[in-house]
Scaffold this motif. Structure first.
Motif, PDB file in Angstrom:
ATOM      1  N   ASP A  70      53.660 -78.675  32.959  1.00 47.12           N
ATOM      2  CA  ASP A  70      53.417 -79.442  34.192  1.00 47.12           C
ATOM      3  C   ASP A  70      54.731 -79.739  34.898  1.00 47.12           C
ATOM      4  OD1 ASP A  70      50.880 -79.470  33.365  1.00 47.12           O
ATOM      5  OD2 ASP A  70      50.652 -81.633  33.200  1.00 47.12           O
ATOM      6  N   GLU A 183      29.435 -87.065   0.650  1.00 48.92           N
ATOM      7  CA  GLU A 183      30.523 -87.175   1.627  1.00 48.92           C
ATOM      8  C   GLU A 183      31.733 -86.383   1.140  1.00 48.92           C
ATOM      9  OE1 GLU A 183      30.611 -89.160   4.580  1.00 48.92           O
ATOM     10  OE2 GLU A 183      28.448 -89.165   4.212  1.00 48.92           O
ATOM     11  N   GLN A 245      35.164 -80.579  11.448  1.00 53.56           N
ATOM     12  CA  GLN A 245      35.170 -80.396  12.905  1.00 53.56           C
ATOM     13  C   GLN A 245      36.461 -80.937  13.521  1.00 53.56           C
ATOM     14  OE1 GLN A 245      31.560 -82.398  14.029  1.00 53.56           O
ATOM     15  NE2 GLN A 245      30.286 -80.608  13.632  1.00 53.56           N
ATOM     16  N   ASP A 246      37.281 -81.578  12.684  1.00 50.62           N
ATOM     17  CA  ASP A 246      38.559 -82.130  13.163  1.00 50.62           C
ATOM     18  C   ASP A 246      39.482 -81.055  13.730  1.00 50.62           C
ATOM     19  OD1 ASP A 246      37.498 -84.327  12.061  1.00 50.62           O
ATOM     20  OD2 ASP A 246      39.078 -84.689  10.581  1.00 50.62           O
ATOM     21  N   LEU A 248      39.097 -79.590  16.205  1.00 48.25           N
ATOM     22  CA  LEU A 248      39.073 -79.760  17.661  1.00 48.25           C
ATOM     23  C   LEU A 248      39.962 -80.902  18.112  1.00 48.25           C
ATOM     24  CD1 LEU A 248      35.226 -79.513  18.300  1.00 48.25           C
ATOM     25  CD2 LEU A 248      36.902 -77.683  18.339  1.00 48.25           C
ATOM     26  N   SER A 249      40.012 -81.968  17.324  1.00 53.06           N
ATOM     27  CA  SER A 249      40.744 -83.153  17.786  1.00 53.06           C
ATOM     28  C   SER A 249      41.469 -83.789  16.612  1.00 53.06           C
ATOM     29  CB  SER A 249      39.782 -84.170  18.391  1.00 53.06           C
ATOM     30  OG  SER A 249      38.883 -84.610  17.403  1.00 53.06           O
ATOM     31  N   SER A 383      45.371 -70.254  30.555  1.00 50.22           N
ATOM     32  CA  SER A 383      44.380 -70.810  31.483  1.00 50.22           C
ATOM     33  C   SER A 383      42.992 -70.312  31.114  1.00 50.22           C
ATOM     34  CB  SER A 383      44.700 -70.393  32.913  1.00 50.22           C
ATOM     35  OG  SER A 383      46.030 -70.659  33.203  1.00 50.22           O
ATOM     36  N   TRP A 386      41.885 -71.766  27.695  1.00 59.10           N
ATOM     37  CA  TRP A 386      41.600 -73.198  27.765  1.00 59.10           C
ATOM     38  C   TRP A 386      40.330 -73.472  28.572  1.00 59.10           C
ATOM     39  CZ3 TRP A 386      42.703 -77.590  25.503  1.00 59.10           C
ATOM     40  CH2 TRP A 386      42.467 -78.781  26.176  1.00 59.10           C
ATOM     41  N   GLN A 387      40.160 -72.703  29.670  1.00 60.16           N
ATOM     42  CA  GLN A 387      39.052 -73.044  30.546  1.00 60.16           C
ATOM     43  C   GLN A 387      37.721 -72.443  30.138  1.00 60.16           C
ATOM     44  OE1 GLN A 387      37.734 -71.370  33.963  1.00 60.16           O
ATOM     45  NE2 GLN A 387      37.989 -73.154  35.281  1.00 60.16           N
ATOM     46  N   PRO A 391      36.260 -73.826  25.083  1.00 57.70           N
ATOM     47  CA  PRO A 391      35.121 -74.746  25.186  1.00 57.70           C
ATOM     48  C   PRO A 391      33.838 -74.176  24.565  1.00 57.70           C
ATOM     49  CG  PRO A 391      36.326 -74.743  27.232  1.00 57.70           C
ATOM     50  CD  PRO A 391      36.921 -73.657  26.384  1.00 57.70           C
ATOM     51  N   GLU A 394      34.191 -74.385  20.844  1.00 61.51           N
ATOM     52  CA  GLU A 394      34.053 -75.787  20.438  1.00 61.51           C
ATOM     53  C   GLU A 394      32.579 -76.117  20.207  1.00 61.51           C
ATOM     54  OE1 GLU A 394      37.923 -77.705  22.771  1.00 61.51           O
ATOM     55  OE2 GLU A 394      35.906 -78.180  23.434  1.00 61.51           O
ATOM     56  N   LEU A 395      31.725 -75.615  21.096  1.00 59.56           N
ATOM     57  CA  LEU A 395      30.285 -75.890  20.960  1.00 59.56           C
ATOM     58  C   LEU A 395      29.734 -75.266  19.674  1.00 59.56           C
ATOM     59  CD1 LEU A 395      29.098 -75.441  24.658  1.00 59.56           C
ATOM     60  CD2 LEU A 395      29.466 -77.563  23.414  1.00 59.56           C
ATOM     61  N   LEU A 398      30.839 -77.393  16.766  1.00 63.29           N
ATOM     62  CA  LEU A 398      30.089 -78.656  16.732  1.00 63.29           C
ATOM     63  C   LEU A 398      28.606 -78.441  16.398  1.00 63.29           C
ATOM     64  CD1 LEU A 398      31.703 -80.291  19.866  1.00 63.29           C
ATOM     65  CD2 LEU A 398      31.909 -81.116  17.519  1.00 63.29           C
ATOM     66  N   LYS A 400      26.399 -77.057  18.277  1.00 59.49           N
ATOM     67  CA  LYS A 400      25.555 -77.258  19.455  1.00 59.49           C
ATOM     68  C   LYS A 400      25.107 -75.939  20.067  1.00 59.49           C
ATOM     69  CE  LYS A 400      26.281 -81.660  19.138  1.00 59.49           C
ATOM     70  NZ  LYS A 400      25.237 -82.539  18.596  1.00 59.49           N
ATOM     71  N   GLN A 413      31.460 -66.542  31.955  1.00 62.78           N
ATOM     72  CA  GLN A 413      32.354 -67.499  32.610  1.00 62.78           C
ATOM     73  C   GLN A 413      33.795 -66.984  32.652  1.00 62.78           C
ATOM     74  OE1 GLN A 413      31.986 -71.507  31.141  1.00 62.78           O
ATOM     75  NE2 GLN A 413      29.775 -71.458  31.261  1.00 62.78           N
TER      76      GLN A 413
END
Lengths: 424, 291
Positions: A70, A183, A245-246, A248-249, A383, A386-387, A391, A394-395, A398, A400, A413
Motif C-alpha cells: 500500500d 475435542e 480451520q485456523d 484461515l485466521s 490480486s 486474493w480476490q 475466498p 476458504e468456503l 469451512l 460451506k 469469477q
C-alpha cells in the motif's frame, strides 16, 4: 561602498554555489526488515556505505511488510516514492509492468547475472527480459515438527527429512489427539493458506490453475492434477480433520506458542522461523524440519525478495551503486544470515555459515535445489489469488461448499477478474 | 426595505473576501471528486501495459460482477442494521440517562462516551481479540457450558454480524449524546401535563418526545447512515471482507480494487456509486429539514 556590496554579493553567490555543489545526493531506501538482527545488519551496511560515500547519503525509511505494498503503490501514484525499495520479487516485476520500477539491465554486470540462478532472474523480469529487481534473499518452505510428539506417536522420520504426501497425511492422523469429549488437544498439522504449501503440492503434481495461452493471455483453467493436489490439502481439514480451520485466521505468535505447548505437532512455514523457535523455546523444545516430496517432482517455495529502484528517481545511477553494494556477496550473506534466510548469490551461498548444524542451517540448506517461486509468473497474481481464488477455498475449508463447486466458481469469477485486468 | 438593501450591499462587499476560502474549499473538495470521476473512465490493461480510455465500461462491469452485487447487499444489511440498532439502543440509553431518578447521571454520561473517544482501529483490534476463536468471549461461553462456541470471525454466516456488533458498540455513545441533548430541550411541563392527562409511557414517547426531537433524529440518522455506509476500518481489521467474501462491503471492495488490484478505474466507479447512494440520503435529509 559599491565595492563592498559587490564583494558581499560575490561571497554569497560563491557560498551558495559551493553549498549546492557540496551538498550530498540523498537517497531514500524503504526497508521492511523487522527482526532485530536484520535491522542491526541493515543499519550497519548503510552506515558503512554512508561513511565510504560522503557524496551519496542513504536514509532508511522503515516500513512493515503488512503495509509495504500500500505504501509503495500510493507513493508511486503520488510521485513521491523512495529511490530504492526492498520488496517481494514478484512485486518488483509488477511495479515494473506498471511503469513504477526502473529497468536495471544496464546496471548489472555479467558476474552478477551469472551468480544468480535464471529462475530467480525470471521472477523479476518481463517476457522481453527487462529486469526490474536485484534479487537478494530466498528461503525454503519447510514443515516444523515436534520430535517428542513424533516419538510418542511411534513415528520415525526418514534421515533426509523428506516425506511423501501419504506419509504427511499418515503422520497428521497419528499425531492428532482428542480428549474424552472428542475435542482436539493436538492438531497433526497447521499449514496456513498464505504460506502456500498447497501451491507447492500443485507444482509437485505438475498441476496448473492458471494457464498462459500462446497469444499471451491468461486463463483460470484448473486441470485434474491441480484438483488432486488441492483436494489432498483441503481433505486434511474437511475429511481427516487433522488440520484446524485456523489456517484461515491464525496469529503468528499464537501459532508459535501452540507449537511450543504441543497444540500443533507440525506446522508449515518459511525456514526463517527457526530463529523464533530457538528464541521462544530457549533450546528446550526438541524440534526438526521436514520437506514434502512429490511423485512427479519436489518443489518448495523460495519466496524470493529483491531491491528495486523508482523509475522517476532523479538519482537512479547513484541508487544503482548503492543497490550493487547492498547486494554484493559479503552484504547479501550478512543480511541473509541475520534474517535466517538464504542469499540468492551462489558466491554467498557457498559460505560456511549457511551450512552449519547450529540453528539447523544445513537442513534448510539441503532443500534449496528444490526451491522455486511456486506462484505463476502472471501480472496481478496476488490480486487474482486474493480476490477470486482463496475466498472459494476458504468456503471449502469451512465446509460451506464442496471442492468441485468452489473450483467451478473460482474459474468463473477468476476469468471475469482476469478479463477486467486486461489479461484476456 | 432600506435595511434589506443594506444587508445585500454588505453581502456583496463580503463576497471578495470569501473568494480565497472558497477557492481552497473547492480545491480540497472538488479536485479529488473530479479526479475520481475522470479516473472511472480509464483502466489498466496488463497485456498492453497501458492505461486506456474505456468510457462507461467500468460501470457496466459493476453489474456483471457477482462480488460487487454481494458487497452492495452486504453494505445495505450492514448500514440498515447498524444504524437501526444504534438508534434503538441509544434512545433507550439516553432516556435512562435523562431520567431525574437516576443517580450518578453525570458519571454514567461520561462513561457512555468512552467508546466514542477510541479510534476505530483500536476498537476493531480490541474486538478482534475478543472474538478470536480462543479469545475471551469464547472462553467465557465455553466455561458456561457451550461445547462449541461460534467462530465469530471465520463463520461466513456470522462474520458480517460480528462486524455489525462492533460498529453498534462504537456508534452508540455519539447517538446517545445527540438524543440526550435533544431530550434536554423538551419542556418538562409538557411531559408532566401529558402524565396528568393520563398518557401512557408509550403514548408520551410517540406523541410528545419523538416529534419534539424530530430534527435531531433526522440529523443523527443522516450522519450515521453516511458514516456507516462509508465505514472501512472495522471490516478491514476484523475480517478483511472474508471468509469467502462473506463480509465484503463496498468501501472495502473499492479500496481493494484501487490499491491492491491495480484497478483504480473500477475502484473509482464503486466510489461514485457510493456517492450516488449517499446523495439520496442527503437530499432526503435536506428536504425534511427545509420543510
Amino acid at each position: 561602498m559599491k565595492r563592498l556590496i559587490v564583494l558581499l554579493a560575490l561571497l554569497i553567490v560563491t557560498f551558495w554555489a559551493f553549498g549546492l555543489i557540496a551538498a550530498p545526493t540523498k537517497l531514500t531506501f524503504v526497508c521492511p526488515a523487522w527482526q532485530a538482527d536484520t535491522v542491526k545488519a541493515v543499519k550497519a551496511i548503510v552506515a558503512e556505505w554512508n561513511e565510504a560515500n560522503p557524496d551519496i547519503q542513504v536514509e532508511i525509511n522503515w516500513q512493515g511488510w503488512e503495509n509495504l505494498d500500500d505504501y509503495l503503490l500510493t507513493s508511486f501514484q503520488g510521485g513521491q516514492a523512495p529511490d530504492i525499495f526492498h520488496e517481494d520479487s514478484v512485486m518488483c516485476y509488477e511495479y515494473g509492468m506498471l511503469g513504477y520500477a526502473a529497468p536495471l539491465n544496464d546496471y548489472l554486470s555479467d558476474d552478477t547475472l551469472s551468480d544468480i540462478s535464471s529462475s530467480i532472474w525470471k521472477g523479476v523480469s518481463d517476457d522481453k527480459g527487462t529486469i526490474y529487481g536485484m534479487p537478494l534473499l530466498q528461503e525454503t518452505l519447510v514443515i516444523f515438527y515436534n520430535k517428542d510428539l513424533f516419538a510418542d506417536a511411534g513415528i520415525t522420520v526418514p534421515a533426509d527429512g523428506m516425506i511423501t504426501w501419504s506419509e504427511l497425511r499418515d503422520y497428521a492422523q497419528k499425531l492428532t489427539k482428542r480428549d474424552e469429549n472428542g475435542e482436539v488437544t493436538t492438531w497433526g498439522l497447521l499449514a496456513p493458506f498464505e504460506q502456500r504449501l498447497w501451491w507447492c503440492l500443485v507444482n509437485e503434481n505438475n498441476g496448473h490453475v492458471l494457464q498462459q495461452y500462446d497469444d499471451g493471455t491468461w486463463h483460470v483453467d484448473i486441470d485434474n492434477n491441480a484438483r488432486q493436489a488441492i483436494k489432498s490439502f483441503t481433505d486434511l481439514v474437511t475429511v481427516d480433520k487433522t488440520m484446524p480451520q485456523d489456517i484461515l485466521s491464525y496469529d503468528f505468535m499464537s501459532l508459535l506458542q501452540g507449537f511450543k505447548t504441543g497444540k500443533y505437532a507440525m506446522f508449515s512455514y518459511g525456514c526463517w522461523v527457526r530463529s523464533w523457535i530457538e528464541r521462544l523455546t530457549k533450546g528446550k523444545l526438541n524440534w526438526g524440519m521436514l520437506q514434502v516430496k512429490g511423485d512427479k517432482k519436489t518443489v518448495t517455495e523460495s519466496d524470493p525478495q529483491s531491491l528495486g529502484i523508482y523509475i522517476n528517481s532523479p538519482h537512479k545511477e547513484e541508487a544503482a551503486q548503492f543497490v550493487r553494494f547492498f547486494t554484493n556477496t559479503e552484504n547479501s550473506a550478512r543480511i541473509a544470515h541475520a534474517d535466517w534466510l538464504f542469499p540468492v548469490r551462489q558466491s554467498a551461498l557457498e559460505r560456511p555459515e549457511f551450512q552449519t548444524e547450529e540453528g539447523q542451517w544445513n537442513v534448510a540448506y539441503q532443500w534449496l535445489p528444490y526451491a522455486q517461486d511456486v506462484k505463476p509468473h502472471m501480472f496481478g497474481f496476488f490480486s487474482w489469488e486474493w480476490q477470486s481464488f482463496l475466498p472459494q477455498l476458504e468456503l471449502v475449508v469451512l465446509g460451506k461448499e464442496d471442492l468441485d463447486t468452489a473450483l467451478s466458481d473460482a474459474t468463473t469469477q477468476g476469468n471475469l477478474f482476469l478479463k477486467r485486468m486486461g489479461l484476456q | 426595505m432600506r435595511s434589506n438593501d443594506g444587508a445585500l450591499k454588505e453581502e456583496r462587499l463580503a463576497f471578495p473576501f470569501l473568494v480565497p476560502a472558497l477557492v481552497v474549499l473547492c480545491g480540497i473538495s472538488l479536485y479529488p471528486l473530479i479526479q475520481g470521476i475522470t479516473r472511472m473512465f480509464y483502466t489498466y490493461r496488463a497485456l498492453a501495459q497501458q492505461t486506456v480510455f474505456v468510457g462507461f465500461q467500468n460501470v457496466e462491469l459493476l453489474f456483471q460482477d457477482p462480488l460487487f452485487l454481494r458487497a452492495f447487499s452486504n453494505t445495505l444489511v450492514w448500514t440498515i442494521t447498524s444504524v437501526g440498532m444504534q438508534f434503538v439502543l441509544s434512545y433507550w440509553l439516553a432516556t435512562m440517562l435523562n431520567s431525574r431518578f437516576l443517580r450518578f447521571r453525570r458519571m454514567f454520561r461520561g462513561i457512555a462516551l468512552v467508546p466514542w473517544a477510541l479510534p476505530p482501529v483500536v476498537v476493531s483490534l480490541m474486538w478482534r481479540y475478543i472474538f478470536l476463536n480462543g479469545g475471551p468471549l469464547n472462553t467465557i461461553l465455553h466455561s458456561l457450558g457451550m461445547a462449541h462456541p461460534p467462530n465469530w470471525l471465520t463463520d461466513p454466516h456470522l462474520a458480517l454480524w460480528t462486524c455489525i456488533i462492533t460498529n453498534i458498540w462504537m456508534g452508540i455513545p455519539f447517538v446517545t449524546v445527540m438524543i440526550l441533548a435533544g431530550l434536554q430541550t423538551i419542556n418538562k411541563d409538557i411531559v408532566d401535563a401529558a402524565a396528568i392527562d393520563g398518557a401512557s409511557y408509550i403514548q408520551t414517547q410517540v406523541n410528545i418526545i419523538v416529534p419534539s426531537i424530530k430534527k435531531v433524529v433526522l440529523i443523527i440518522l443522516t450522519l450515521e447512515t453516511i458514516w456507516t455506509f462509508n465505514m472501512f476500518d472495522i471490516v478491514f481489521i476484523l475480517t478483511k471482507g472474508g471468509p469467502g467474501n462473506a463480509s465484503l462491503t463496498l468501501p472495502l471492495y473499492a479500496y481493494e480494487n484501487a490499491f491492491m488490484y491495480y484497478q483504480a478505474g473500477y475502484g473509482a466507479a464503486i466510489g461514485l456509486l457510493i456517492l450516488l447512494c449517499l446523495l439520496v440520503v442527503v437530499v432526503f435529509y435536506i428536504r425534511e429539514v427545509l420543510r
